[in-house]
Design a protein around this motif. Structure first.
Motif, mmCIF file in Angstrom:
data_model
loop_
_atom_site.group_PDB
_atom_site.id
_atom_site.type_symbol
_atom_site.label_atom_id
_atom_site.label_comp_id
_atom_site.label_asym_id
_atom_site.label_seq_id
_atom_site.Cartn_x
_atom_site.Cartn_y
_atom_site.Cartn_z
ATOM 1 N N ASN A 59 -113.700 57.414 83.816
ATOM 2 C CA ASN A 59 -114.174 57.037 85.130
ATOM 3 C C ASN A 59 -115.537 57.463 85.569
ATOM 4 O O ASN A 59 -116.507 57.039 86.100
ATOM 5 C CB ASN A 59 -112.976 56.825 86.168
ATOM 6 C CG ASN A 59 -111.963 55.713 85.983
ATOM 7 O OD1 ASN A 59 -112.434 54.763 85.315
ATOM 8 N ND2 ASN A 59 -110.873 55.783 86.288
ATOM 9 N N GLU A 112 -115.669 46.808 83.944
ATOM 10 C CA GLU A 112 -115.675 47.669 85.278
ATOM 11 C C GLU A 112 -116.740 46.861 86.115
ATOM 12 O O GLU A 112 -116.459 46.542 87.455
ATOM 13 C CB GLU A 112 -116.048 48.954 84.983
ATOM 14 C CG GLU A 112 -116.242 49.837 86.382
ATOM 15 C CD GLU A 112 -114.776 50.011 87.073
ATOM 16 O OE1 GLU A 112 -114.808 50.236 88.185
ATOM 17 O OE2 GLU A 112 -113.842 50.060 86.446
ATOM 18 N N TYR A 113 -117.777 46.493 85.446
ATOM 19 C CA TYR A 113 -118.931 45.824 86.292
ATOM 20 C C TYR A 113 -118.235 44.262 87.081
ATOM 21 O O TYR A 113 -118.809 43.893 87.990
ATOM 22 C CB TYR A 113 -120.133 45.651 85.429
ATOM 23 C CG TYR A 113 -121.329 44.808 85.861
ATOM 24 C CD1 TYR A 113 -121.804 45.145 87.056
ATOM 25 C CD2 TYR A 113 -122.014 43.864 85.152
ATOM 26 C CE1 TYR A 113 -122.947 44.340 87.764
ATOM 27 C CE2 TYR A 113 -123.032 43.098 85.588
ATOM 28 C CZ TYR A 113 -123.618 43.552 86.868
ATOM 29 O OH TYR A 113 -124.737 42.875 87.422
ATOM 30 N N SER A 115 -115.492 43.657 87.937
ATOM 31 C CA SER A 115 -114.299 43.631 89.156
ATOM 32 C C SER A 115 -115.087 43.611 90.413
ATOM 33 O O SER A 115 -116.144 44.209 90.804
ATOM 34 C CB SER A 115 -113.593 45.020 89.120
ATOM 35 O OG SER A 115 -114.356 45.979 89.403
ATOM 36 N N ASN A 118 -117.347 46.627 92.957
ATOM 37 C CA ASN A 118 -117.284 47.757 91.991
ATOM 38 C C ASN A 118 -118.602 48.734 92.279
ATOM 39 O O ASN A 118 -119.589 48.389 93.288
ATOM 40 C CB ASN A 118 -117.531 47.303 90.350
ATOM 41 C CG ASN A 118 -118.771 46.516 90.293
ATOM 42 O OD1 ASN A 118 -119.663 47.032 90.353
ATOM 43 N ND2 ASN A 118 -118.375 45.387 90.153
ATOM 44 N N TYR A 119 -118.669 49.968 91.783
ATOM 45 C CA TYR A 119 -119.916 51.016 91.953
ATOM 46 C C TYR A 119 -120.998 50.259 91.593
ATOM 47 O O TYR A 119 -122.003 50.742 92.313
ATOM 48 C CB TYR A 119 -119.268 51.990 91.087
ATOM 49 C CG TYR A 119 -120.339 53.179 91.551
ATOM 50 C CD1 TYR A 119 -120.491 53.923 92.929
ATOM 51 C CD2 TYR A 119 -121.210 53.942 90.460
ATOM 52 C CE1 TYR A 119 -121.174 54.956 93.066
ATOM 53 C CE2 TYR A 119 -122.074 54.885 90.936
ATOM 54 C CZ TYR A 119 -121.878 55.435 92.147
ATOM 55 O OH TYR A 119 -122.833 56.510 92.312
ATOM 56 N N GLN A 166 -121.637 38.745 84.772
ATOM 57 C CA GLN A 166 -120.295 39.451 85.159
ATOM 58 C C GLN A 166 -118.939 38.525 84.505
ATOM 59 O O GLN A 166 -117.988 39.251 84.577
ATOM 60 C CB GLN A 166 -120.062 39.175 86.469
ATOM 61 C CG GLN A 166 -121.028 40.620 87.293
ATOM 62 C CD GLN A 166 -120.990 40.594 88.569
ATOM 63 O OE1 GLN A 166 -120.666 39.685 89.375
ATOM 64 N NE2 GLN A 166 -120.826 41.737 89.175
#
Length: 195
Positions: A59, A112-113, A115, A118-119, A166
Motif C-alpha cells: 500500500n 485500487e484506482y 475503488s 481512492n488516493y 476505472q
C-alpha cells in the motif's frame, strides 16, 4: 530534521524504491520481503519495523508510485519546454510506463484506482486537473490547441476516459493500448501532421 531522522527517512525511501522496482519487474506476488531487503540493503526486520507487513508495504509503495508519477507530471507541466515537447514527454512517459510495468502490479494499481474515494482520485482532483488547465491554456496561447475548444469539453473528455478506464472489464485490457489512447487524446484520429 536531525541526522537520525534524515537517515531513517532515507532508509524508508530506499525500501520503497527497491520494492517499487521489484514490483514493476516481477509483480507483487513473486517478490518476497527477503528480495526487497536484499535490494534495499537492509534487513527483513527493518522492513517489518517500518511497514509491519507486506500488505502495508504494498500500500505504501502504491502511494509512493502515485506521488512520484504526479511529481513527474508536474515537472513536465512547469518545465520551460515548448508545448509540443511537453506533449511528447507526457506520451513518451506513458509509453515507457506501459512497457515497463508488470501486468500483475498494473492490475493491482487499477483495482485500487477503481475503488471509490481512492488516493488516485484525490491526487487527480487536487493536482492533475489544475495542471491540465495550465497545459490547455499554454497550448491555446501558443496556437497548438484550437481556440474554439472549451476547457469544459476537454475536461469532459478526460473525465469520460477516466471513468471508463476505472471499469474492471476495461482496465484489464487497456495496458497494451496506452500509447494509442494517449496519442488519440492529444492528436485526434487524424494524427500529428494535420494541415
Amino acid at each position: 530534521m536531525d541526522g537520525f531522522q534524515r537517515r531513517r527517512e532515507q532508509k524508508k525511501l530506499n525500501i520503497l524504491e527497491a520494492a517499487l522496482q521489484l514490483f514493476m519487474d516481477f509483480g507483487v506476488q513473486k517478490v518476497s520481503i527477503s528480495d526487497i531487503a536484499k535490494k534495499a540493503n537492509v534487513s527483513q526486520v527493518t522492513i517489518y519495523n517500518y511497514f509491519e507487513s507486506k500488505h502495508n508495504l504494498v500500500n505504501e509503495v502504491f502511494l509512493y508510485y502515485i506521488d512520484k508519477a504526479s511529481s513527474n507530471f508536474e515537472k513536465v507541466i512547469h518545465s520551460d519546454k515548448p508545448f509540443p515537447e511537453k506533449i511528447k514527454m507526457i506520451i513518451f512517459n506513458k509509453k515507457e510506463v506501459a512497457s515497463s510495468i508488470n501486468e500483475e502490479f498494473y492490475q493491482y494499481l487499477m483495482k485500487e484506482y477503481s475503488s471509490e474515494g481512492n488516493y488516485i482520485e484525490k491526487i487527480y482532483a487536487e493536482k492533475a486537473v489544475p495542471y491540465l488547465h495550465l497545459l490547455f491554456k499554454e497550448g491555446k496561447d501558443q496556437g497548438y490547441i484550437d481556440q474554439n475548444l472549451s476547457e469544459e469539453a476537454m475536461l469532459f473528455y478526460i473525465y469520460m476516459l477516466k471513468d471508463y478506464i476505472q471499469r474492471e472489464d476495461v482496465y484489464q485490457k487497456i495496458l497494451p493500448l496506452t500509447e494509442d489512447i494517449t496519442n488519440i487524446f492529444f492528436y485526434g484520429i487524424m494524427g500529428k501532421e494535420r494541415e
